[in-house]
Design a protein around this motif. Structure first.
Motif, mmCIF file in Angstrom:
data_model
loop_
_atom_site.group_PDB
_atom_site.id
_atom_site.type_symbol
_atom_site.label_atom_id
_atom_site.label_comp_id
_atom_site.label_asym_id
_atom_site.label_seq_id
_atom_site.Cartn_x
_atom_site.Cartn_y
_atom_site.Cartn_z
ATOM 1 N N LEU A 64 0.833 -1.209 0.000
ATOM 2 C CA LEU A 64 0.000 0.000 0.000
ATOM 3 C C LEU A 64 0.869 1.260 0.000
ATOM 4 C CD1 LEU A 64 -2.684 -1.273 2.532
ATOM 5 C CD2 LEU A 64 -3.139 -0.640 0.148
ATOM 6 N N VAL A 65 1.941 1.250 0.775
ATOM 7 C CA VAL A 65 2.832 2.421 0.798
ATOM 8 C C VAL A 65 3.500 2.568 -0.568
ATOM 9 C CG1 VAL A 65 4.872 3.459 1.855
ATOM 10 C CG2 VAL A 65 3.181 2.322 3.300
ATOM 11 N N ARG A 66 3.917 1.464 -1.156
ATOM 12 C CA ARG A 66 4.542 1.550 -2.492
ATOM 13 C C ARG A 66 3.565 2.143 -3.496
ATOM 14 N NH1 ARG A 66 7.877 -3.743 -1.734
ATOM 15 N NH2 ARG A 66 9.921 -2.821 -1.355
ATOM 16 N N ALA A 67 2.321 1.715 -3.430
ATOM 17 C CA ALA A 67 1.311 2.252 -4.350
ATOM 18 C C ALA A 67 1.107 3.747 -4.094
ATOM 19 C CB ALA A 67 -0.004 1.498 -4.165
ATOM 20 N N ALA A 68 1.155 4.134 -2.824
ATOM 21 C CA ALA A 68 0.887 5.536 -2.458
ATOM 22 C C ALA A 68 1.947 6.487 -2.985
ATOM 23 C CB ALA A 68 0.787 5.657 -0.929
ATOM 24 N N VAL A 69 3.209 6.057 -3.003
ATOM 25 C CA VAL A 69 4.296 6.994 -3.304
ATOM 26 C C VAL A 69 4.813 6.876 -4.743
ATOM 27 C CG1 VAL A 69 4.990 6.839 -0.881
ATOM 28 C CG2 VAL A 69 6.290 5.575 -2.609
ATOM 29 N N ASP A 203 -5.864 7.232 -5.096
ATOM 30 C CA ASP A 203 -6.634 6.242 -5.861
ATOM 31 C C ASP A 203 -5.880 4.911 -5.987
ATOM 32 O OD1 ASP A 203 -8.713 7.971 -6.160
ATOM 33 O OD2 ASP A 203 -8.174 8.607 -8.194
ATOM 34 N N ALA A 204 -4.556 4.987 -6.101
ATOM 35 C CA ALA A 204 -3.775 3.749 -6.247
ATOM 36 C C ALA A 204 -3.899 2.889 -4.979
ATOM 37 C CB ALA A 204 -2.311 4.076 -6.535
ATOM 38 N N VAL A 205 -3.987 3.542 -3.831
ATOM 39 C CA VAL A 205 -4.169 2.813 -2.567
ATOM 40 C C VAL A 205 -5.596 2.273 -2.491
ATOM 41 C CG1 VAL A 205 -4.281 3.112 -0.049
ATOM 42 C CG2 VAL A 205 -2.375 4.086 -1.347
#
Ligand code: ATP
Length: 222
Positions: A64-69, A203-205
């Motif tokens: 989730l963090v990878r998707a967020a950043v 949105d990615a998260v």
């Protein structure tokens, strides 16, 4: 290294990120710019000490963090606390980073709520030997005026971000940021109730949350 914020200093943003949300991201973004950081490194805790076990496992929180950043230059993810066995003590993480980057200013980013708990952290008195501490005020949490943290703040508080670039560690700086009172606790409750996290997370998260349903079951975690 220089770029996005034009300095060499690195922000280290630890947290449980259960899950990551715009409160974390906006804080990190404003720190990146205001403190002229080269990078803000998100460091999700594998096994966070001093709190109940996270609701979702470390691999998913990391995803989730990878998707967020992913789309923000200057934001990176460091998975060492997920890979490392044992409690995710910040002093160990900062010690490793210090050995890897001997001369680079490191800025440990914490919210005021976390800062007030600093004296409970493992080997907390070593933290300022390894890094600066940069504090984001949060509504309802007041900077300490006395006691061990008040004394530390009086002795180490920097008047401007310049101090964070002049030395590799040792200062405390309070950086006002836009107050977004979003919390992971509230998000977990919202997701468990089947509600949409739109506008609280990128949105990615949201896509990962919807695809995996990883917070859809409420569990008593704290
Ligand atoms: P929880 O509700 O589960 O305690 P949280 O939303 O506070 O979670 P954490 O992962 O525990 O998130 O927080 C990581 C760091 O981010 C901490 O230093 C915390 O103070 C800070 N932080 C969390 N939410 C915000 C926010 N809305 N604005 C600024 N800083 C925040």
């Amino acid at each position: 290294m220089t770029a996005p914020g034009h300095g060499a200093a690195i922000g280290v943003f630890g947290g449980t990120f259960d899950p990551v949300h715009f409160g974390h991201l906006r804080t990190a973004y404003e720190m990146l710019q205001a403190l002229r950081l080269a990078e803000v490194r998100f460091v999700p805790a594998g096994d966070p000490p001093h709190r109940a076990p996270p609701q979702v496992d470390a691999t998913r929180r990391l995803e989730l963090v990878r998707a967020a950043v992913a789309d923000q230059p200057g934001f990176t993810v460091d998975d060492r606390e997920v890979r490392r066995a044992g409690p995710s003590y910040s002093v160990l993480t900062l010690g490793e980073l210090r050995r890897e980057l001997p001369a680079t200013p490191l800025c440990l980013i914490v919210g005021m709520d976390a800062f007030l708990g600093l004296p409970t952290w493992h080997r907390w008195q070593e933290l300022l030997e390894l890094a600066h501490v940069v504090v984001a005020p949060r509504p309802g949490w007041v900077a300490p005026a006395d006691g061990v943290l008040g004394d530390l703040l009086a002795a180490r508080r920097a008047a401007s971000p310049d101090a964070l670039h002049r030395a590799s560690a040792g200062s405390i700086y309070i950086q006002p940021v836009t107050q977004l009172e979003i919390s992971s606790t509230d998000l977990r409750a919202l997701l468990a109730a089947g509600r949409d996290p739109r506008y609280l997370v990128p949105d990615a998260v949201r896509d990962v949350l919807r695809r995996t349903g990883c917070y859809s079951v409420s569990r008593p975690t704290r």
